[in-house]
Scaffold this active site. Structure first.
Site, PDB file in Angstrom:
ATOM      1  N   LYS A  56       0.318  14.152 -10.003  1.00 54.15           N
ATOM      2  CA  LYS A  56      -0.347  12.980  -9.437  1.00 54.15           C
ATOM      3  C   LYS A  56      -1.860  13.181  -9.344  1.00 54.15           C
ATOM      4  O   LYS A  56      -2.644  12.275  -9.636  1.00 54.15           O
ATOM      5  CB  LYS A  56       0.218  12.667  -8.044  1.00 54.15           C
ATOM      6  CG  LYS A  56      -0.476  11.494  -7.335  1.00 54.15           C
ATOM      7  CD  LYS A  56      -0.388  10.215  -8.172  1.00 54.15           C
ATOM      8  CE  LYS A  56      -1.317   9.111  -7.659  1.00 54.15           C
ATOM      9  NZ  LYS A  56      -1.115   8.738  -6.280  1.00 54.15           N
ATOM     10  N   LYS A  92     -11.250  11.711  -1.458  1.00 55.03           N
ATOM     11  CA  LYS A  92     -10.341  12.777  -1.017  1.00 55.03           C
ATOM     12  C   LYS A  92      -9.539  13.311  -2.191  1.00 55.03           C
ATOM     13  O   LYS A  92      -9.435  14.529  -2.382  1.00 55.03           O
ATOM     14  CB  LYS A  92      -9.418  12.234   0.081  1.00 55.03           C
ATOM     15  CG  LYS A  92      -8.397  13.217   0.619  1.00 55.03           C
ATOM     16  CD  LYS A  92      -7.031  13.111  -0.073  1.00 55.03           C
ATOM     17  CE  LYS A  92      -6.367  11.782   0.155  1.00 55.03           C
ATOM     18  NZ  LYS A  92      -5.005  11.732  -0.472  1.00 55.03           N
TER      19      LYS A  92
END
Length: 302
Positions: free
Chosen positions: A172, A241
């Site tokens: 991911k 992030k």
């Protein structure tokens, strides 16, 4: 199968509701009770703590913003691991890092709790439609046990086990990194081309007919080009992030990542300019503001 679900935000909320619509017995928790209102209306039981969400549950899913949130929910006060019974499965569908899975699994293994990392791709629209792509890391037999749950949340043809523990997180992060890199490269190309006098729709058509064509330019970029929609369902703060996590992983495995570092810099500049809550495609505005030309397609028929 009795489920728990923790984290009812833009992604977790609709995912939880899809499981309720499929008939699963659910206990839900979020730091905001209001986020659970629709799930409760559909029959979910409210859990005041992560531990309550896990008590007596076969599978508990977490969908949380950062690795720090994941660790807090699992092993903090009133944490989930205190309540999960032997044989239960914790499924983390957050975008996190393999190191978190390693630390939590060390604690979970001694209690007979199974762990899967299963982050998703498909944005909020995919969460609502139940068409997410899901990348699962963990033991094959545990994956097969939970697969019916995944197939409610995602496209069954795109639910895949990608390896052992932590592999889902890695895949991911790499998908997000490449997507963000596509965005930066694409808007730079469009800004240069249009500033040189080529109409943006003509330039886009030429690129799509060339070896440089991409799914990003063909589909994802349309929300900006056609509608001026920078996708605020996923905030710049979260994009930064994820880019930080990807670059941290590159350093951990000792792979140079000069381009990834540059993409992160662009995203952090956009965050400073437009704020934490601006949409994930907002870096495009850096080029639009510089050239004073919005990248928009001409309306059809004009």
């Amino acid at each position: 199968m009795r489920l728990g679900f923790i984290g009812l935000g833009n992604m977790g909320g609709p995912m939880c509701r899809n499981l309720l619509a499929a008939g699963y017995d659910m206990a839900v928790h979020d730091v905001r009770r209001a986020a659970a209102a629709e799930a409760e209306r559909m029959g979910a039981a409210w859990a005041a703590t992560p531990a309550e969400a896990g008590a007596g549950r076969d599978v508990v899913i977490t969908m949380l913003p950062t690795p720090q949130h994941v660790e807090t929910v699992l092993v903090g006060p009133g944490g989930l691991l205190d309540a999960l019974g032997r044989g239960a499965v914790w499924v983390d569908m957050s975008t996190s890092v393999p190191a978190v899975a390693d630390r939590v699994r060390e604690v979970a293994a001694g209690r007979g709790v199974h762990v899967l990392d299963a982050p998703v791709s498909g944005m909020a629209a995919g969460a609502r439609a139940g068409t997410l792509q899901i990348f699962v890391g963990g033991e094959p037999e545990v994956y097969e046990r939970v697969r019916p749950v995944f197939e409610v949340l995602g496209d069954s043809d795109r639910v895949m086990r990608v390896g052992g523990h932590g592999a889902g997180y890695t895949v991911k992060l790499m998908i997000n990194l490449l997507w963000f890199a596509h965005l930066v490269a694409t808007c730079e190309v469009l800004a240069i081309g249009t500033s040189s006098g080529v109409e943006v729709g003509v330039l886009r058509d030429a690129l799509l007919a060339s070896p440089a064509a991409s799914n990003f330019l063909d589909r994802d970029m349309l929300s900006v080009l056609r509608d001026g929609d920078y996708d605020d369902s996923f905030a710049l703060a979260l994009a930064c992030k994820d880019l930080g996590l990807a670059n941290d992983l590159a350093r951990e495995v000792k792979v140079p990542a000069e381009l990834a570092a540059l993409v992160e810099q662009v995203y952090r500049r956009a965050r400073r300019s437009y704020g934490d809550l601006a949409g994930e495609m907002t870096p495009i505005r850096l080029w639009e503001d510089l050239t004073e030309v919005p990248l928009r397609l001409e309306p059809q028929g004009v």
